[in-house]
Structures are given as C-alpha cells and as structure tokens.
Design a protein around this motif. Structure first.
Motif, PDB file in Angstrom:
ATOM      1  N   ASN A 248     -21.910 -34.833  39.528  1.00 13.77           N
ATOM      2  CA  ASN A 248     -22.648 -33.899  38.666  1.00 13.77           C
ATOM      3  C   ASN A 248     -22.297 -32.435  38.909  1.00 13.77           C
ATOM      4  OD1 ASN A 248     -24.042 -35.801  37.146  1.00 13.77           O
ATOM      5  ND2 ASN A 248     -25.726 -35.923  38.607  1.00 13.77           N
ATOM      6  N   GLU A 249     -21.188 -32.177  39.576  1.00 16.16           N
ATOM      7  CA  GLU A 249     -20.700 -30.802  39.710  1.00 16.16           C
ATOM      8  C   GLU A 249     -20.125 -30.341  38.378  1.00 16.16           C
ATOM      9  OE1 GLU A 249     -17.148 -28.329  42.039  1.00 16.16           O
ATOM     10  OE2 GLU A 249     -17.678 -30.373  42.644  1.00 16.16           O
ATOM     11  N   ARG A 250     -20.537 -29.142  37.941  1.00 17.25           N
ATOM     12  CA  ARG A 250     -20.057 -28.600  36.668  1.00 17.25           C
ATOM     13  C   ARG A 250     -18.701 -27.919  36.860  1.00 17.25           C
ATOM     14  NH1 ARG A 250     -23.274 -27.091  32.148  1.00 17.25           N
ATOM     15  NH2 ARG A 250     -25.162 -28.348  32.034  1.00 17.25           N
ATOM     16  N   VAL A 251     -17.790 -28.200  35.946  1.00 11.75           N
ATOM     17  CA  VAL A 251     -16.457 -27.601  35.972  1.00 11.75           C
ATOM     18  C   VAL A 251     -16.203 -26.949  34.619  1.00 11.75           C
ATOM     19  CG1 VAL A 251     -13.998 -27.992  36.318  1.00 11.75           C
ATOM     20  CG2 VAL A 251     -15.653 -29.382  37.569  1.00 11.75           C
ATOM     21  N   TYR A 252     -15.814 -25.674  34.635  1.00 13.11           N
ATOM     22  CA  TYR A 252     -15.563 -24.929  33.401  1.00 13.11           C
ATOM     23  C   TYR A 252     -14.055 -24.775  33.212  1.00 13.11           C
ATOM     24  CZ  TYR A 252     -20.521 -23.680  33.460  1.00 13.11           C
ATOM     25  OH  TYR A 252     -21.893 -23.728  33.464  1.00 13.11           O
ATOM     26  N   TYR A 253     -13.566 -25.212  32.062  1.00 13.13           N
ATOM     27  CA  TYR A 253     -12.153 -25.092  31.728  1.00 13.13           C
ATOM     28  C   TYR A 253     -12.001 -24.237  30.469  1.00 13.13           C
ATOM     29  CZ  TYR A 253      -9.655 -28.409  34.775  1.00 13.13           C
ATOM     30  OH  TYR A 253      -9.051 -29.030  35.829  1.00 13.13           O
ATOM     31  N   PRO A 254     -11.155 -23.206  30.493  1.00 11.89           N
ATOM     32  CA  PRO A 254     -10.820 -22.518  29.234  1.00 11.89           C
ATOM     33  C   PRO A 254     -10.054 -23.481  28.323  1.00 11.89           C
ATOM     34  CG  PRO A 254     -10.211 -21.198  31.151  1.00 11.89           C
ATOM     35  CD  PRO A 254     -10.538 -22.565  31.660  1.00 11.89           C
TER      36      PRO A 254
END
Length: 346
Positions: free
Chosen positions: A221-227
């Motif tokens: 449940n770790e959030r990862v932000y990708y452009p």
C-alpha cells in the motif's frame, strides 16, 4: 422463508458478466411475500458480504449448506444458471457454498468500484484537458482579434512573437511533457484504475490517473507517483488485460528410474485435471538438467484459469499446488528440494 425475486439473481449475473455501468450493482429483496420491496446499494465490502449472506440464506434450501442448480432455476432460466456455475468457484462439490458466493459478490463489488473510479478519473482528465485547450484557444482568439481590429501593428506583433519565443524557451520542456502525457492517457491508455501492472519489474496497482501523473499502490500500500511522460517511455505489463496466465514450479529430486518419473507425471496430470476450476489441463513436466551427477532439476509448467490481477488468489492456488506436489513426492518416496520462487503478498 423469505423469497428472493428473479431480478435479484439476474442483477448478480449481469454484475459479473458485464463491465458496463457506473455504480456498484444493487439488489432487490422481496419482503412480505412480494407486497413490499426494499432497494439497497452496496457501497463497501462489509455490505457486499452481508448481501451475499442474505442471498444465500434465502436461495438455499432450509438447513442446506449449498446452493444447487435447482435452487437457482426458481429464479432464472437454465442458461443463466449455467453461467452462474461457470463464474463462481463451485469446487469439487459442483455446488455453491456460502464462502464461494461471498467471494464472488465481493469480487463483483471490487470490480464495479474500480470501474467507477476509472470513469471518475477519466472525467477529471478530460476536464483538465478541456481547461488546457480552452486557455490555448483564448490566446489564439485574442491575437486574431488584435489583427482583425488592426490594433496589432508590426511592432506589437514583433513584441508578441518575441514573448512567445521566450515562453517556448522557458516552458518548452513542460509543454513537451504535457503533450506526451496527453498522448499517453488518451491514445496509448495502457491501463485503467484498478488494473494491476508491472512497471520496472515492480508489481503495482493503478490507484489514480490524472493528465500529468499516475498514482500507483505497491503490494504494501505504498503510494508511488509516476509522471505520465516518464511512463510513456517504459514497457508496461497489464495483468488485468491479460488472458489466463502461465506459471512455473521448479524443483530438484534425486535420480530415480524412468518409470517413477512417468508415474510422477501421471499423478501431477491427474491432480491438474481433477481441478479444472483452478488449472487448465495443458501442462508440461520437463527435466532441465542433471545436477551434481545425482540430482534431476525439473520444472512444472502450468496455466491458471485466471490472470495475475488478484495476487492473493494466485498465491493461494500456487501454494495448494506446491503442497500437492510435496504430497506426491512423499507418496512416491522421492527425495526433493523445491527451488526458490518469488512470492508477492497482496
């Protein structure tokens, strides 16, 4: 005993067999022998579990632990009954127990919730795109208006052009990223909200999609932000859009006669064919090589009846298969070693 209307079960069938619709599926229960109806909408997993329990209680015969085909024929035609039994994991009994029905309803709810989120994010992305296009059109209209009204002299046009060149120099890379992101979201569109994907070798689930970024969740449940401009340059595997997927179990055994190897293959084949709800019958048991002169390195290649969208279910099925292999080895008095395998915990 309270009766469940035919529409109740039909909605359940439609809910799983169709991906259309914006909201979670609803169900209607007849009360007071059909004189009064109450409509409920499932909005969380707890309500989905409660709905499954209520339906099971009202569809199954009194004091029965299973729903049989005859029970469903009271509410739907034979074709729909066959559809339900194909979609629900009925196990070896060929009947629907309470747990199987609950898992099915929860799966339907989660699928519809993911669809709802996907449509919501798509609307948000379209709105953002509309704002960008509107801003560009306003600038163009102002320039054209100045030219038509002869307000824009040569000096003014030169000034505007110089400012545009300066803006292009400053924001050129940003505009490039925005354009690539728009193409990625609306043209390539490799995933939707709720899809489980593989990016850079890491399994991720799509949580949120915007014009410029996509938010993923790892298995913990770790959030990862990708452009999105970065994602457009990567190779992305989409488990949800994949068909039934294959898997492998590697193991090593002591050298044994060929007839015992054939017996091992026969028992593995018997197990896979006796559980068609979990495995496709086509499989292959191969000897890869001889290790240290006294061991056989082997592998079992098999196919699930589902893709890897639900890691928890995949790991559960694979664990049951490995345990069955261990039982077969012990039954045949074969000394074995199971080789390491990456397990994803969802």
């Amino acid at each position: 005993m309270k009766q469940v209307s035919a529409s109740t079960m039909e909605v359940l069938v439609d809910a799983l067999s169709s991906s259309a619709g914006l909201s979670t599926f609803s169900y209607t229960l007849d009360r007071d022998r059909g004189l009064k109806q109450k409509e409920m909408q499932i909005v969380n997993e707890i309500q989905a579990i409660a709905a499954a329990s209520h339906i099971f209680t009202n569809v199954a015969q009194r004091d029965y632990e299973y729903i049989e085909e005859d029970d469903l024929r009271r509410f739907m035609i034979n074709e729909d009954v066959e559809l339900v039994f194909r979609l629900i994991d009925v196990g070896e009994t060929g009947k629907i127990d309470k747990r199987a029905l609950t898992d099915w309803v929860v799966k339907v709810y989660n699928g519809r919730k993911a669809l709802d989120h996907a449509l919501t994010d798509t609307k948000a992305a379209v709105k953002q795109l509309n704002e960008i296009v509107t801003g560009i059109l306003i600038v163009i209209i102002i320039v054209v208006w100045l030219i038509l009204m002869e307000v824009a002299t040569t000096k003014v046009l030169v000034f505007i052009s110089s400012q545009l060149v300066l803006a292009a120099f400053i924001f050129g890379n940003t505009c490039k990223n925005i354009f690539e992101a728009i193409v990625f979201v609306f043209v390539i569109h490799p995933f939707d909200v709720g899809d489980r994907c593989l990016v850079d070798g890491v399994p991720l689930r799509v949580e949120e999609m915007n014009i410029l970024t996509t938010v993923f969740l790892k298995l913990n449940n770790e959030r990862v932000y990708y452009p999105n401009s970065v994602l457009s340059t990567k190779t992305i595997s989409n488990y949800y859009r994949s068909s039934d997927m294959g898997d492998t179990v590697d193991f090593s055994i002591d050298l044994i006669p060929v007839d015992r190897i054939n017996l091992l293959k026969a028992k593995i084949k018997s197990y896979l064919e006796s559980n068609p709800q979990y495995w496709h019958p086509d499989h292959n048991v191969v000897v890869i090589e001889i290790e240290n002169v006294n061991k056989l390195k082997m592998a079992l290649y098999f196919n699930h009846t589902m893709n890897f969208q639900e890691f928890r279910e995949i790991n559960k099925r694979r664990s049951e298969l490995v345990i069955e292999l261990m039982r077969i080895f012990e039954e045949l008095n074969i000394v074995y070693n199971l080789l390491p395998h990456d397990v994803s915990v969802a």
